[in-house]
Write a protein that holds these residues in place. Structure first.
Motif, mmCIF file in Angstrom:
data_model
loop_
_atom_site.group_PDB
_atom_site.id
_atom_site.type_symbol
_atom_site.label_atom_id
_atom_site.label_comp_id
_atom_site.label_asym_id
_atom_site.label_seq_id
_atom_site.Cartn_x
_atom_site.Cartn_y
_atom_site.Cartn_z
ATOM 1 N N GLY A 1 64.160 23.741 50.447
ATOM 2 C CA GLY A 1 64.110 22.416 51.048
ATOM 3 C C GLY A 1 62.713 21.826 51.136
ATOM 4 O O GLY A 1 62.513 20.809 51.799
ATOM 5 N N ILE A 2 61.756 22.437 50.438
ATOM 6 C CA ILE A 2 60.380 21.931 50.440
ATOM 7 C C ILE A 2 60.029 21.491 49.022
ATOM 8 O O ILE A 2 60.215 22.250 48.061
ATOM 9 N N THR A 3 59.540 20.275 48.884
ATOM 10 C CA THR A 3 59.146 19.767 47.576
ATOM 11 C C THR A 3 58.078 20.671 46.980
ATOM 12 O O THR A 3 57.055 20.948 47.615
ATOM 13 N N SER A 4 58.305 21.110 45.777
ATOM 14 C CA SER A 4 57.398 22.070 45.146
ATOM 15 C C SER A 4 56.216 21.377 44.477
ATOM 16 O O SER A 4 56.353 20.280 43.918
ATOM 17 N N LEU A 5 55.076 22.015 44.541
ATOM 18 C CA LEU A 5 53.944 21.645 43.704
ATOM 19 C C LEU A 5 53.854 22.616 42.532
ATOM 20 O O LEU A 5 53.746 22.214 41.387
ATOM 21 N N SER A 6 53.927 23.915 42.841
ATOM 22 C CA SER A 6 53.905 24.952 41.796
ATOM 23 C C SER A 6 54.733 26.124 42.285
ATOM 24 O O SER A 6 54.351 26.802 43.239
ATOM 25 N N TRP A 7 55.872 26.367 41.632
ATOM 26 C CA TRP A 7 56.799 27.401 42.100
ATOM 27 C C TRP A 7 56.122 28.766 42.226
ATOM 28 O O TRP A 7 56.425 29.533 43.130
ATOM 29 N N ALA A 8 55.212 29.055 41.329
ATOM 30 C CA ALA A 8 54.586 30.378 41.304
ATOM 31 C C ALA A 8 53.517 30.559 42.368
ATOM 32 O O ALA A 8 53.100 31.686 42.643
ATOM 33 N N ASN B 1 46.119 32.382 46.727
ATOM 34 C CA ASN B 1 47.339 31.932 46.060
ATOM 35 C C ASN B 1 47.629 32.749 44.811
ATOM 36 O O ASN B 1 48.775 33.111 44.536
ATOM 37 N N LEU B 2 46.602 33.059 44.045
ATOM 38 C CA LEU B 2 46.791 33.841 42.822
ATOM 39 C C LEU B 2 47.282 35.244 43.126
ATOM 40 O O LEU B 2 48.112 35.797 42.396
ATOM 41 N N THR C 1 51.753 28.165 25.527
ATOM 42 C CA THR C 1 51.060 29.443 25.297
ATOM 43 C C THR C 1 49.924 29.640 26.304
ATOM 44 O O THR C 1 49.686 30.762 26.769
ATOM 45 N N ASP C 2 49.234 28.552 26.651
ATOM 46 C CA ASP C 2 48.163 28.661 27.640
ATOM 47 C C ASP C 2 48.728 28.969 29.030
ATOM 48 O O ASP C 2 48.139 29.732 29.808
ATOM 49 N N TYR C 3 49.858 28.358 29.338
ATOM 50 C CA TYR C 3 50.523 28.626 30.614
ATOM 51 C C TYR C 3 50.932 30.097 30.714
ATOM 52 O O TYR C 3 50.687 30.765 31.733
ATOM 53 N N ILE C 4 51.515 30.627 29.662
ATOM 54 C CA ILE C 4 51.928 32.039 29.658
ATOM 55 C C ILE C 4 50.723 32.953 29.798
ATOM 56 O O ILE C 4 50.752 33.960 30.522
ATOM 57 N N LYS C 5 49.643 32.621 29.107
ATOM 58 C CA LYS C 5 48.429 33.419 29.235
ATOM 59 C C LYS C 5 47.917 33.414 30.673
ATOM 60 O O LYS C 5 47.462 34.440 31.197
ATOM 61 N N ALA C 6 47.975 32.257 31.329
ATOM 62 C CA ALA C 6 47.518 32.164 32.722
ATOM 63 C C ALA C 6 48.359 33.063 33.622
ATOM 64 O O ALA C 6 47.826 33.753 34.507
ATOM 65 N N LEU C 7 49.663 33.084 33.399
ATOM 66 C CA LEU C 7 50.529 33.957 34.195
ATOM 67 C C LEU C 7 50.177 35.424 33.970
ATOM 68 O O LEU C 7 50.173 36.229 34.911
ATOM 69 N N ARG C 8 49.876 35.783 32.732
ATOM 70 C CA ARG C 8 49.550 37.183 32.427
ATOM 71 C C ARG C 8 48.206 37.585 33.030
ATOM 72 O O ARG C 8 48.058 38.693 33.550
ATOM 73 N N VAL C 9 47.237 36.674 32.977
ATOM 74 C CA VAL C 9 45.933 36.980 33.566
ATOM 75 C C VAL C 9 46.056 37.090 35.086
ATOM 76 O O VAL C 9 45.394 37.922 35.716
ATOM 77 N N ARG C 10 46.936 36.264 35.678
ATOM 78 C CA ARG C 10 47.148 36.386 37.128
ATOM 79 C C ARG C 10 47.603 37.797 37.492
ATOM 80 O O ARG C 10 47.170 38.358 38.504
ATOM 81 N N THR C 11 48.444 38.398 36.679
ATOM 82 C CA THR C 11 48.885 39.769 36.938
ATOM 83 C C THR C 11 47.702 40.735 36.935
ATOM 84 O O THR C 11 47.616 41.643 37.772
ATOM 85 N N MET D 1 39.604 29.967 38.668
ATOM 86 C CA MET D 1 39.905 28.535 38.652
ATOM 87 C C MET D 1 40.745 28.145 37.438
ATOM 88 O O MET D 1 41.682 27.340 37.554
ATOM 89 N N SER D 2 40.436 28.719 36.285
ATOM 90 C CA SER D 2 41.210 28.360 35.093
ATOM 91 C C SER D 2 42.652 28.860 35.212
ATOM 92 O O SER D 2 43.592 28.182 34.775
ATOM 93 N N VAL D 3 42.845 30.011 35.824
ATOM 94 C CA VAL D 3 44.204 30.529 35.999
ATOM 95 C C VAL D 3 44.956 29.730 37.068
ATOM 96 O O VAL D 3 46.133 29.389 36.889
ATOM 97 N N GLU D 4 44.297 29.416 38.177
ATOM 98 C CA GLU D 4 44.929 28.607 39.225
ATOM 99 C C GLU D 4 45.443 27.288 38.650
ATOM 100 O O GLU D 4 46.616 26.930 38.805
ATOM 101 N N PHE D 5 44.562 26.553 37.983
ATOM 102 C CA PHE D 5 44.985 25.260 37.437
ATOM 103 C C PHE D 5 45.842 25.429 36.183
ATOM 104 O O PHE D 5 46.686 24.574 35.890
#
Length: 462
Positions: free
Chosen positions: A197-204, A407-408, A344-354, A301-305
């Motif tokens: 019930g909360i408007t999302s900015l970024s689900w992750a 957040n990360l 592909t950049d989005y997926i890379k950011a998710l992997r680097v977050r891990t 910062m690059s992974v956050e954004f």
């Protein structure tokens, strides 16, 4: 003392002992809103009729012996990103000016179930996509911003216009305004509190949590807000403790990490001095401090954004095509940019977050918490675009830079006031803990708060 001046804990004690009526409390708070919000602009909507009905219901329940606990009859404000049945939820955006939900968000359900009194919806930076909250001013100095995106919630608490408030945090949006406005803000562990019930900015990266005057107030709110919600797949079925238990046990024997890199790079000297003085207070209470080096800081910062920007654009894709001209310019720029980012950049950011999460897990071995500045500077002036550390840095980058690690990693992060600058603006100490270690983080914050002579100070608004 006017009832609106009480902390949440004090108000709860007086209501529980029947020394204070919820109706008296609500009337006092609504009077306070009427007196000062014209200057602060914390509220997108004031729900006076709802508040008085809630307060009268609470008074009747308590008189009948049906006391529900510490939030029963206590006033709360809810960020205008959070659905409230029958009450407009606009996300402080013209694109949703007529949006009236037919159901409450999970956190509103929990607050209502605990008997809390809703006094209004607090402003957010449009769709939580910013750190300024341009509709709102900082109660400590009206020429300065309150931070964001939960600027309305923090400004309302600092101005004593409600006793507890709900904020959301995707890149620091609970902790940023809490540091800027001198309030306590807790970003719980990812998955601890439902976001249904909360408007999302970024689900992750989205989190939801309390903003209050004191650490004990935040613990009381967490006792109501925390818990698994099968309707939110992001929540975790983790046992919920009493967040007030052991809160006053002190920090003797605890070990804290103090970063030698990143958090103290490009920082105002007054902020650094105040934070290091706060660390000294905690060591004086019996804690040990160990210098640590944060891993992979060049990626934060690059992974956050890299995660936030495309996810936000995906969420807004349909609305952006229908009502693009109704978005504010700063938010629309980010949403347009997100459409240009590669999958592909989005997926890379998710992997680097891990990898970042793995590095922080290893770093936390033998530590109870990491201590750091919440923000590298106090609240920027209205209209200020950059800070100058010898190099220019945009305000949004500076504020998110010290908040994004929480957040990360998804780790719990608490901001507590640790003094005022020479200009009279609040400074925040950030306490980051292990997964689901909110009780420990709150305990550290409470120990510092009890030893801090400036704790409990509020701005003078008349």
């Amino acid at each position: 003392m006017h009832p609106y001046e009480l902390t949440l804990t004090e108000a709860a004690e007086k209501i529980g002992s029947k020394e204070l009526s919820p109706v008296e409390l609500a009337e006092s708070v609504l009077g306070r809103i009427e007196a000062v919000d014209g200057r602060v602009g914390a509220f997108a909507a004031v729900t006076a009729d709802r508040a008085m009905a809630d307060a009268k219901r609470a008074a009747d329940d308590i008189a009948a012996g049906n006391y529900r606990g510490a939030l029963h009859g206590v006033t709360v404000g809810v960020k205008d990103l959070v659905d409230t049945a029958g009450i407009a939820t606009t996300s402080s955006s013209k694109t949703r000016a007529d949006n009236v939900p037919n159901a409450d968000a999970a956190v509103v359900e929990r607050l209502s179930g605990a008997g809390a009194v809703l006094v209004g919806k607090t402003h957010t930076h449009e769709f939580a996509y910013g750190v300024i909250t341009p509709t709102t001013r900082n109660p400590w100095n009206l020429d300065h911003i309150p931070g964001g995106s939960s600027g309305g919630s923090a400004a309302a608490i600092a101005s004593q216009m409600c006793h507890g408030a709900i904020g959301t945090d995707t890149g620091g949006s609970i902790r940023i305004p809490s540091a800027a406005c001198g309030t306590v803000g807790l970003k719980p562990t990812y998955g601890r509190v439902s976001r249904r019930g909360i408007t999302s900015l970024s689900w992750a990266l989205d989190h939801v949590g309390p903003i209050t005057r004191t650490v004990h107030d935040a613990a009381l709110m967490m006792n109501v807000l925390a818990g698994y919600d099968r309707a939110d797949p992001g929540t975790v079925d983790e046992p919920v403790p009493d967040f007030t238990a052991g809160l006053d046990s002190g920090v003797k024997g605890m070990v804290f990490g103090l970063p030698t890199n990143y958090f103290f790079d490009n920082i105002d000297l007054e902020v650094e001095s105040a934070v290091r003085a706060a660390v000294d207070v905690l060591t004086g209470l019996g804690a040990q401090v160990r210098e640590i080096e944060l891993p992979m800081t060049e990626t934060y910062m690059s992974v956050e954004f890299g995660i936030l920007v495309p996810e936000a654009s995906a969420y807004h894709q349909k609305l952006l095509r229908e009502k693009a001209d109704l978005y504010t310019d700063d938010v629309r720029v980010f949403l347009d940019a997100g459409e240009l980012m590669l999958a592909t950049d989005y997926i890379k950011a998710l992997r680097v977050r891990t990898l970042i999460q793995d590095g922080w897990r290893d770093m936390f071995e033998g530590l109870d918490a990491v201590l750091a500045p919440t923000l590298p500077s106090t609240a920027a002036r209205v209209g200020q675009d950059t800070f100058n550390w010898g190099v220019e840095e945009p305000v949004i980058n500076a504020y998110v830079r010290t908040s994004a690690p929480g957040n990360l990693t998804g780790l719990p992060g608490l901001s507590v006031p640790c003094g005022l600058s020479n200009d009279g603006l609040p400074i925040g100490l950030q306490i980051l803990g292990k997964p689901f270690a909110e009780p420990t983080v709150l305990r550290i914050g409470a120990a510092y708060e009890a030893a801090n002579p400036s704790a409990g100070k509020v701005p003078t608004l008349g």
